[in-house]
Design an enzyme around this catalytic site. Structure first.
Site, mmCIF file in Angstrom:
data_model
loop_
_atom_site.group_PDB
_atom_site.id
_atom_site.type_symbol
_atom_site.label_atom_id
_atom_site.label_comp_id
_atom_site.label_asym_id
_atom_site.label_seq_id
_atom_site.Cartn_x
_atom_site.Cartn_y
_atom_site.Cartn_z
ATOM 1 N N GLU A 1154 0.837 -1.210 0.000
ATOM 2 C CA GLU A 1154 0.000 0.000 0.000
ATOM 3 C C GLU A 1154 0.863 1.248 0.000
ATOM 4 O OE1 GLU A 1154 -1.463 3.330 2.292
ATOM 5 O OE2 GLU A 1154 -0.864 1.610 3.505
ATOM 6 N N ASP A 1158 0.503 3.710 -3.171
ATOM 7 C CA ASP A 1158 0.081 5.096 -2.966
ATOM 8 C C ASP A 1158 0.925 6.041 -3.814
ATOM 9 O OD1 ASP A 1158 -1.115 7.407 -1.338
ATOM 10 O OD2 ASP A 1158 1.015 7.599 -0.894
ATOM 11 N N ASP A 1249 -6.943 1.365 0.967
ATOM 12 C CA ASP A 1249 -5.620 0.771 1.165
ATOM 13 C C ASP A 1249 -5.419 -0.443 0.255
ATOM 14 O OD1 ASP A 1249 -5.014 2.639 3.056
ATOM 15 O OD2 ASP A 1249 -5.257 1.324 4.786
ATOM 16 N N GLU A 1252 -4.695 0.543 -3.322
ATOM 17 C CA GLU A 1252 -3.315 0.984 -3.516
ATOM 18 C C GLU A 1252 -2.346 -0.186 -3.443
ATOM 19 O OE1 GLU A 1252 -3.424 5.605 -1.953
ATOM 20 O OE2 GLU A 1252 -3.183 4.015 -0.470
#
Length: 1461
Positions: A1154, A1158, A1249, A1252
């Site tokens: 994650e 991101d 989350d 990502e």
């Protein structure tokens, strides 16, 4: 009557017995055994001043250690008052993080005395912030704690590791040096051995000591055995009504523990006290359980149902949510509320008859009543917290004491657990301090206290001290008795009738005290104290001790011991990131005499590195320590612990080096505004270079300067301009000076006519001159023009062939060039102007001209029949701006020409050919372009940057202050995302064993402003920026100073000024330019050159594609792969990507992926916006990106597009319910709705989350090839991206923050509250300005929605001039200047952000400071810099006095030249 000096001075004077102890302490290490109140701390201040005087210039400190947090401030303030030294106080709440090495170094450098809790100092030593041999004096307050595994003993273990000649002096203070009176000598010897000190007492001035610390009168008070029943107490008791024994197991109340404490309280206090305990304990637990159940149920309500509940509707919707038995308990407790709780109206509570109390309480009541005086103050000591709380509540309600006693409990901190898990919550430090202060101020006259009041805290001397519960040890006896130190004080021991053991123990303490004092009172300091390596009075097995290891990190000196290992592991696990649905991570121990420690799977380590088995030991505790020691040592070797034995990069504190270990220059002293010499090509030296200027391919002029300029081109005034490589200009040896002077005068003339309209006095640094056909300087043309710098009045020979080609000027309107259109024989000065013209207000042209040009009584001569000339006013550019894309400049820059008519006799024409003066018109743009290209090519060469195209690099180094028509802000936004991804990929791959929290903190260091600033300064980037405003009101290409004018070597630099943060922006802009020019591969090369932590210039797919072995993909992911249109080759990545931290398996959770995803998504969205909207500003790009890269937007894609909620591996019921409740909302919400109104939604973070993390897994599986992964991600996000645009409205919270920040108000905050207090669900939000509510509370199902609605209302109210809450009426912030601006956009600029900007996630908008910082960050991110444009000069109506003076001088020179002619 004489007044003692020490009563009228802030600085105390020593008593003789204090001086005696001080003198003996000077001779060696001592433990001062003195009664409470005898002034031991004052003796320590005498010793501190003496030791500091002995160690001047040796950079050693004094450390004053205390066993409890509450003592830190008390002792620190006393030392600061008694000495002139720099005293610092540290406890858990005020100390720096252990990883903040810079902060600790600053403290040690700037302080003399440290007052701190023992554990903090032990941590300081463990992590090598300071060394024991750099301490001059160690003071131990309440030093009798130096035993077993107390932190005092841990510190002394480090003390014994230092050679004896380098150890600090030790001074201990205690009123009770002997723990075990049965074996006093051994107990005393153990303390002396542990502290390497000798216990001493006053010998020579005992009488004075007794006078200042008198011994109270002591009594034993016997109370009867409690009865089996209390017949007067109501028969229907709370215990019977609650029926706790019949509770079903699903109700989480530990009945056995509660009832055990109930029985203890019943025996000690009687039925009312026991029932009161039961009422408070069960009510706390029941209310908490009901609240949790209702909160869970409220998550399932529709918006309409929620609104009904908020508006006070019935709670029937929750009937099934709460267990019926809990409701039954709630009802029973409500029936008894008036019986136990004081009335809400402030009236006196119902009295408690003594027949409802135990005999023990009755006797206590009688003692308090008989010994009460108007100035009475006393303490009752009990053993347990719940007894203290109940007794303190009971005593004022007993009729005999109602008007006499004002009591409060004083207890310790407790376990720190939640209310539902602890029996009764302990007091926080602040609560303890407040209670003690009330006691000192006599707002209370009785404390019911546990052992927390026995030692250390500064109480006034008490008239009465009562031991309500039996004395357990000698220390407790001496410490509690020390609170009764008036000459008339009484100390009472309460003993139950027939409790012979309790009485004998007390009598033993009482009678043995003189003998115990005798043991140490006559000792001499000179006697050697013998000690052993293991300073502990109760030692582990000697064989275990012999096998203990001690590990010292060679590079830092940090120390790992058996005693510190368990704490280090716990600290490591506590820092693993988790959401509210995941329990705290802890190491798990198993085994008895051979222990094994299992670390949490959330640590990104292979399964085999999460388990460590220690060697066999002879005790379970020692086996556990051994396993922890082995684990920490192994984790240090793996890099999980750094060389200071701290979790690697686990802190938000600033670091002095980047993740690669490269030092980061300290930039804290760099000023906000920099004065820098910037690379500049314009100079005139002994060697001159001629550059041919081409206009639309035709050579028109020569540009001469002292630098060989780079060839370049641009578009200006619809012409294509370029210059060629320079050739050296060779002047005639005899005429060199005159030729230079002629070129300078020629250029000054051209600049005056065509560019500035102002004279130039300083020497020029470049010349624009005419050239011959063979590209030589045409000095004949130069001399001809220079001879007539202001033009010629002789119009003979000027005819139609000159129409549209000849430039002239009205000598009454200097600086306003005109283009000859035609002669007007049809008009004379006496002609009437046409209607609608500006001259039409006058009868004739001549009247208009005479009115206009008559100044100070002097009228010009204008004939009545002279020829008139019609011309076009040639509009000068107000700036040197040019278009990077070689397009036309915007219409606002180039004005439409106007036609004018003047008498020819007032006009002069320039002796300069058209191609020449037209070249002068574009000279500002040409010089600007040459400067830009020169700087970026110098930058590329000096830093060895990859070949980023000139235009992109020019844009990257151009500051907004230049007002050049372009700047680096778009590229800075672009580069910010590039920087983030490059740093994240490097950290992810370099540190495979570090969890997301550690990686995130290292990323913050990598991308921090201070890091970028340091790297920019290290590479002298400041020398290559372009900050100059591009106004041409004043010609800037002149020698700046005499020093430059007479320098031997040409000065190819210019002094400029610009903000410090411009360097940080340019670093990111260069990255953005490199990415725009050559993708990630070029960005890696550029970032490496700039010194950023990117892991080197090699492409990612070359570096990392071979690291992960291929693995089959589970059928579970078939649908996901089809949706993505991509087949994974590494199945383990997908499994990791869908594993929530609550799902404990051998695999890691999705947190690291994650973290990577991101950054990938952030760059994909930024890249899309940058390419799609080439004219969007940086603020528009940032805001649009934030609308796509946010939890609601990504969660909607995760659910609607990829159905990731069906794949997510979770082991938490609450989270599963929260997700399932939000799925219908996310499935229905449109992309437009989530972009425009995403602030209204707050889905569980796990959904965004996991999206990502899947994108991170995709990126890795694409062999780290960004372009391939980005293409897929764009397709996945296409619906969302299609909605984005540069003009998206801000959400209400951002709108409010930006508005108040620009208005200059710094005291705004949000505040949460409850719509239904009985539910205690924070669902309401208000906006406060200077503590006053201006909007709200507004309730909503989602707190984010409530916040948005409150912000919306606040923004309207604060900006409404008719509102009583208009910002000008409620804001009290001091303003710079006389008054508040009427509108925020007119406010003064905000101060620059600090170098270390906190992460937005770490800031709380419910505080004024957090809200203000978030607002400043938001303004920085979303508002584009505003640069005021300088108005164009030359307007008839806007001449200044200085202009008129200069014009008069020009007219006089023209008249003189006319006479010469």
């Amino acid at each position: 009557m004489s007044v003692p000096l020490d009563e009228i001075s802030d600085v105390l004077l020593p008593r003789r017995y204090q001086e005696e102890i001080f003198v003996r302490a000077q001779q060696g290490n001592v433990i001062a055994a003195l009664d409470t109140g005898s002034g031991k701390t004052y003796i320590s201040t005498l010793l501190i001043k003496w030791v500091v005087a002995q160690h001047v210039g040796k950079e050693r400190i004094v450390v004053f250690l205390v066993p409890k947090v509450a003592l830190v401030q008390q002792q620190g303030e006393f030392i600061a008052k008694q000495t002139s030294l720099r005293v610092r106080e540290f406890s858990g709440a005020t100390a720096h993080e252990m990883s903040d090495r810079t902060g600790w170094k600053r403290e040690f450098d700037d302080s003399d005395v440290f007052v701190m809790t023992a554990q903090i100092f032990l941590n300081v030593l463990t992590h090598s912030h300071w060394r024991m041999d750099k301490v001059s004096l160690l003071i131990f307050d309440e030093c009798h704690h130096t035993r077993k595994n107390h932190a005092y003993n841990g510190i002394m273990r480090e003390y014994f590791q230092v050679p004896s000649n380098r150890r600090p002096k030790v001074f201990g203070m205690t009123a009770s040096p002997i723990w075990n009176p049965k074996n006093a000598a051994d107990s005393l010897t153990a303390l002396e051995r542990n502290l390497d000190a000798k216990v001493i007492a006053v010998r020579e001035h005992v009488d004075e000591l007794v006078g200042h610390a008198p011994r109270p009168e002591e009594h034993i008070t016997v109370y009867p055995v409690p009865p089996d029943s209390y017949p007067d107490y109501p028969t229907r008791s709370l215990r019977q009504a609650l029926e706790l024994e019949s509770l079903p197991p699903e109700i989480d109340i530990p009945v056995d523990k509660v009832m055990t404490r109930y029985e203890v309280t019943l025996y000690s206090l009687g039925p009312f006290g026991a029932e009161y305990f039961l009422y408070t304990e069960v009510r706390q637990r029941v209310m908490q359980l009901i609240q949790e159940a209702v909160e869970t149920a409220m998550d399932t309500l529709t918006t309409d149902q929620y609104a009904l509940v908020v508006d006070g509707g019935a709670m029937s919707a929750f009937a099934r949510a709460v267990h019926p038995k809990l409701r039954q308990l709630e009802s029973v407790l409500a029936d008894y509320q008036s019986f136990f709780d004081p009335p809400q109206d402030g009236t006196a509570p119902s009295p408690i008859p003594l027949t409802w109390c135990s005999p023990k309480v009755k006797v206590l009541t009688e003692v308090l009543f008989t010994r009460h005086t108007p100035t009475f103050q006393g303490i009752v000591f009990v053993e347990q917290r719940h007894i203290a709380n109940c007794l303190a509540a009971m005593l004022p309600r007993i009729p005999l004491l109602t008007h006499l006693i004002k009591s409060e409990s004083l207890v310790g901190h407790g376990t720190g657990g939640s209310v539902t898990k602890a029996q009764l919550k302990g007091m926080a430090t602040r609560g303890q301090q407040d209670t003690v202060k009330m006691f000192r101020d006599r707002e209370l006259n009785l404390l019911v206290a546990t052992s927390v009041a026995e030692e250390g805290l500064d109480f006034p001397a008490c008239d009465l001290v009562i031991r309500f519960d039996p004395v357990q040890h000698m220390v407790g006896y001496l410490q509690s008795r020390g609170r009764a130190r008036h000459k008339t004080s009484t100390f009472i021991i309460m003993v139950q009738d027939g409790a012979q053991v309790q009485a004998e123990r007390y009598l033993q303490f009482l009678h043995s005290e003189p003998h115990l004092k005798k043991v140490y009172q006559d000792r001499d300091v000179g006697v050697e104290v013998h000690h052993e390596d293991e300073a502990e009075d109760e030692l582990p097995d000697p064989n275990d001790l012999a096998e203990r290891e001690r590990y010292i990190v060679p590079s830092t000196g940090a120390v790992l011991t058996y005693n510190s290992a368990i704490g280090l592991l716990n600290h490591l696990c506590s820092l693993i990131p988790r959401d509210r649905f995941t329990p705290m991570h802890t190491p798990k121990y198993s085994g008895d005499y051979t222990a094994t420690v299992q670390l949490p799977s959330s640590l990104p380590l292979p399964p085999e590195l999460l388990v460590y088995s220690g060697p066999s030991r002879r005790s379970k505790r020692e086996a556990k320590r051994a396993a922890a020691f082995l684990a920490v040592k192994s984790l240090h070797a793996l890099g999980v612990f750094d060389d200071f034995l701290l979790p690697a990069k686990s802190s938000h504190a600033t670091d002095n080096e980047d993740p690669d270990g490269v030092a980061i220059t300290d930039v804290s002293s760099v000023t906000d505004t920099l004065n820098v010499r910037i690379r500049d090509p314009w100079c005139v030296g002994s060697t001159l270079w001629l550059h041919i200027v081409y206009v639309d391919g035709v050579a028109t002029a020569g540009l001469v300067t002292g630098t060989s300029l780079p060839p370049t081109d641009l578009r200006a005034n619809d012409d294509f301009i370029s210059i060629a490589d320079g050739t050296e200009l060779v002047l005639h040896p005899l005429d060199a000076w005159s030729q230079r002077r002629a070129m300078q005068d020629y250029t000054r003339m051209g600049v005056w006519w065509c560019i500035t309209g102002r004279g130039i006095t300083l020497p020029l640094t470049c010349y624009l001159v005419p050239i011959t056909r063979d590209h030589k300087v045409d000095f004949d043309a130069v001399h001809l023009a220079v001879a007539h710098p202001y033009g010629s009045y002789n119009w003979d020979g000027i005819g139609k062939e000159h129409y549209g080609h000849l430039m002239y000027m009205n000598n009454k309107e200097f600086g306003r060039p005109l283009l000859l259109q035609k002669f007007r024989p049809d008009i004379t000065p006496l002609s009437a102007p046409p209607e609608g013209s500006k001259e039409a207000a006058y009868p004739t042209y001549r009247d208009y001209w005479l009115h206009k040009y008559t100044r100070k009584g002097h009228a010009p001569y204008i004939s009545t029949d002279g020829l008139c000339v019609e011309g076009l006013a040639l509009s000068r550019n107000s700036s040197c701006a040019y278009s990077l894309e070689n397009n036309h400049m915007p219409p606002s820059v180039i004005k439409e020409p106007t036609t004018v008519i003047f008498p020819r006799e007032l006009c002069r024409w320039i002796l300069m050919p058209e191609h020449m003066w037209r070249t002068f018109f574009v000279l500002p743009e040409l010089c600007h372009r040459i400067t830009d290209v020169y700087r970026v090519r110098e930058l590329r060469a000096s830093l060895k940057l990859p070949h980023i195209v000139d235009d992109l690099l020019v844009q990257a180094v151009t500051l907004p202050s230049a007002n050049a028509g372009f700047n680096n802000q778009r590229l800075e936004t672009y580069g910010d995302a590039v920087l983030k991804l490059c740093a994240v990929v490097h950290l992810y791959t370099k540190f495979p064993h570090r969890h997301e929290g550690q990686l995130d903190n290292m990323k913050r260091t990598s991308v921090a402003n201070r890091t970028l600033l340091a790297r920019a300064l290290e590479r002298h980037l400041e020398q290559h920026l372009s900050p100059e405003p591009q106004s041409i009101r004043l010609w800037r290409y002149v020698v700046g100073s005499e020093e430059e004018q007479y320098a031997i070597r040409p000065c190819r630099s210019a002094l400029r000024q610009f903000p410090r943060r411009s360097l940080q922006d340019c670093m990111e802009a260069i990255l953005g330019a490199s990415f725009a020019a050559g993708g990630i591969d070029m960005a890696l090369r550029a970032g490496t050159v700039l010194g950023l932590s990117f892991g080197g210039p090699a492409p990612w797919h070359v570096r990392y594609s071979h690291l992960l072995p291929e693995a089959p993909v589970s059928p579970l992911f078939k649908g996901l792969q089809e949706t993505l249109g991509y087949s994974f080759g590494h199945g383990q990545l997908l499994l990791e990507a869908i594993t929530h931290p609550s799902f404990r398996t051998d695999n890691s959770s999705y947190q690291r992926l994650e973290f990577l995803g991101d950054a990938v998504v952030d760059l994909v969205v930024t890249d899309y916006l940058y390419r799609k909207f080439p004219y969007a500003t940086s603020g528009q790009l940032s805001w649009a990106r934030s609308r796509a890269v946010c939890a609601p937007a990504l969660a909607s894609i995760a659910v609607k597009k990829l159905a990731l909620h069906k794949l997510l591996l979770i082991n938490n019921t609450e989270l599963s319910i929260a997700i399932s409740n939000y799925i219908p909302i996310l499935e229905e919400i449109s992309a437009e709705e989530v972009v425009l109104h995403g602030w209204k939604y707050d889905p569980p973070k796990a959904l965004s989350d996991v999206f990502e993390s899947i994108m991170g897994a995709l990126f890795i599986d694409c062999d780290w090839m960004y372009d391939k992964a980005a293409t897929i991600i764009e397709v996945v996000m296409e619906d969302l991206l299609a909605v984005l645009s540069p003009d998206l409205p801000k959400d209400p919270m951002s709108e409010l923050m930006v508005w108040v920040a620009q208005a200059g108000c710094r005291c705004v905050s949000f505040s949460k509250s409850y719509s239904r207090p009985e539910v205690r669900r924070a669902d309401c939000m208000s906006v406060l300005v200077h503590g006053k509510t201006v909007a709200g509370p507004i309730a909503a199902r989602e707190l984010s929605l409530a916040k948005g609605l409150a912000a919306e209302k606040a923004r309207a109210v604060l900006s409404d001039p008719d509102s009583p809450h208009h910002l000008s009426r409620v804001c009290e912030c001091p303003k710079k200047g006389a008054s508040r601006p009427a509108h925020p956009q007119h406010a003064e600029p905000m101060e620059e952000l600090p170098l270390d900007v906190p992460d937005k996630e770490d800031l709380c908008d419910e505080t004024d400071e957090g809200f203000a910082m978030l607002a400043r960050i938001l303004v920085e991110e979303t508002q584009d810099p505003v640069v005021e444009e300088e108005e164009e000069s030359g307007s008839e109506e806007e001449h200044t006095d200085e202009d008129w003076v200069e014009e008069t001088e020009v007219e006089m020179m023209m008249e003189m030249m006319e006479v010469d002619e």
